[in-house]
Design an enzyme around this catalytic site. Sequence first.
Site, PDB file in Angstrom:
ATOM      1  N   TRP A  27       1.323  -1.329  -0.044  1.00  0.00           N
ATOM      2  CA  TRP A  27      -0.097  -0.317   0.279  1.00  0.00           C
ATOM      3  C   TRP A  27       0.935   1.053  -0.043  1.00  0.00           C
ATOM      4  O   TRP A  27       0.629   2.290  -0.144  1.00  0.00           O
ATOM      5  CB  TRP A  27      -1.022  -0.413   1.662  1.00  0.00           C
ATOM      6  N   GLU A  40      -4.904   0.403   6.431  1.00  0.00           N
ATOM      7  CA  GLU A  40      -4.751   1.461   8.004  1.00  0.00           C
ATOM      8  C   GLU A  40      -5.826   0.643   8.783  1.00  0.00           C
ATOM      9  O   GLU A  40      -5.650   0.692  10.009  1.00  0.00           O
ATOM     10  CB  GLU A  40      -4.912   2.937   8.002  1.00  0.00           C
ATOM     11  N   GLN A  45      -2.878  -2.552  16.213  1.00  0.00           N
ATOM     12  CA  GLN A  45      -2.686  -3.597  16.569  1.00  0.00           C
ATOM     13  C   GLN A  45      -2.576  -4.841  15.786  1.00  0.00           C
ATOM     14  O   GLN A  45      -2.537  -5.785  16.314  1.00  0.00           O
ATOM     15  CB  GLN A  45      -4.140  -3.814  17.505  1.00  0.00           C
ATOM     16  N   GLY A  84      -8.685 -11.369  14.229  1.00  0.00           N
ATOM     17  CA  GLY A  84      -8.767 -11.065  15.975  1.00  0.00           C
ATOM     18  C   GLY A  84      -8.875  -8.864  15.983  1.00  0.00           C
ATOM     19  O   GLY A  84      -8.853  -8.398  14.974  1.00  0.00           O
ATOM     20  N   TYR A  85      -9.477  -8.156  17.056  1.00  0.00           N
ATOM     21  CA  TYR A  85      -9.852  -7.139  17.505  1.00  0.00           C
ATOM     22  C   TYR A  85     -11.533  -7.108  16.184  1.00  0.00           C
ATOM     23  O   TYR A  85     -11.576  -5.867  15.646  1.00  0.00           O
ATOM     24  CB  TYR A  85      -9.797  -5.743  17.415  1.00  0.00           C
ATOM     25  N   TYR A 123      -6.144   8.585  13.701  1.00  0.00           N
ATOM     26  CA  TYR A 123      -5.052   7.981  12.889  1.00  0.00           C
ATOM     27  C   TYR A 123      -4.645   8.170  12.264  1.00  0.00           C
ATOM     28  O   TYR A 123      -3.988   8.906  10.801  1.00  0.00           O
ATOM     29  CB  TYR A 123      -4.347   7.034  13.894  1.00  0.00           C
ATOM     30  N   ASP A 141       0.360   7.665  16.903  1.00  0.00           N
ATOM     31  CA  ASP A 141       0.041   6.699  17.007  1.00  0.00           C
ATOM     32  C   ASP A 141       1.206   5.959  18.283  1.00  0.00           C
ATOM     33  O   ASP A 141       1.949   7.147  18.507  1.00  0.00           O
ATOM     34  CB  ASP A 141       0.311   5.367  15.724  1.00  0.00           C
TER      35      ASP A 141
END
Length: 359
Positions: A27, A40, A45, A84-85, A123, A141
């Site tokens: 990217w 992004e 994380q 995740g997340y 961010y 960040d």
Amino acid sequence: MVDTSFATYFRERLLNWAAEIERPMPWKGEKDPYLIWLSEIILQQTRVEQGMPYFENFKRDYPTVQALAEAPEDEVMKLWQGLGYYSRARNLHAAAKIVSSTYEGKFPADHRQLLSLPGVGPYTAAAIASFAFALPYAVVDGNVFRILSRVLGIDTPVDTTAGKKEFARIAQELLDQEDPARYNQAIMDFGALKCVPRNPDCERCPLADRCIALRDGLIDLLPVKEKKLVRKDRYFQYFILQWKDQVVIRKRTAKDIWRKLYEFPLIETTGIEFGGWAQSDLWRELGLKEAGELKRTAGPFRQQLTHQRIVAVFREIELAGPPSELPEDYLVVDRKNLAKFAFPKLIDCYLRDNSLNLF
Ligand code: SF4
């Protein structure tokens, strides 16, 4: 206010260093706001090596924001599985729908409007604004906190409102207004390659002659965080209720970890030991009249999340027939179709270990 001569020094050293290094990423140099946003969100994380294949898969399956907006939610969650997340995936989908409908498929070239999209924080908004539209917004960040706290010797805790404000102000003052994209990319690369959390490469650092942390031996003490992470243990007893080739699964809908992912019927307990499930609320809820035959127990399996550690045991229970009642979130699926559903990593590991899933 940062001293002007220091700001010039910092920018020049950083940009000269960046011109010499190579850190190719799919990217990098990208101008399409959709792909910048996608990368992004995926990288929040997440390590670059882990996020890279997900970026490629999303780009392949959803080449435009409209394609992502129109995709079924379960399909998006499935493609995200393992990263995740999961709130990121839910927000990704929600934001794609807003861009597609409110902004006619075009990301707004406006920092405030970008910030209003679900899952887009300061961010990500700064990254899209600078990389896609050359707008002068500095990214801030963990990398930027680390670099600035060390170089300038700032010990304001970075996880406080005052700390966030102070670092955001300094980052904005140091930004190269002429070429914010190049500057933002340079500071991100510098944090990833040079001023890393442990053992930064101070010997060959272009900022070493004015780095206060290096001069005063504070590298391991900066940046400062106020809150210590509190982790709690949770114990999940999963039941694979099966008859013939059928098995019961359910979608997690509560405001908790793994929302909108699938799992097996669950009893959460306060410790790893557990018995007497035939008398449990779960059995009552499903209208099960029989205890079923316990075929096998597997585990414990463990998964570490940011704030909690999940310990899970899986019990395979053979039933004579289907449960008489299935609450709304539950469904019966053919075992060979399990692979179509998005499960948390821990359940995925169990399925793979036991060849229950036909991947
Ligand atoms: S001298 Fe070391 S601590 Fe200071 S900015 Fe460079 S790498 Fe980071």
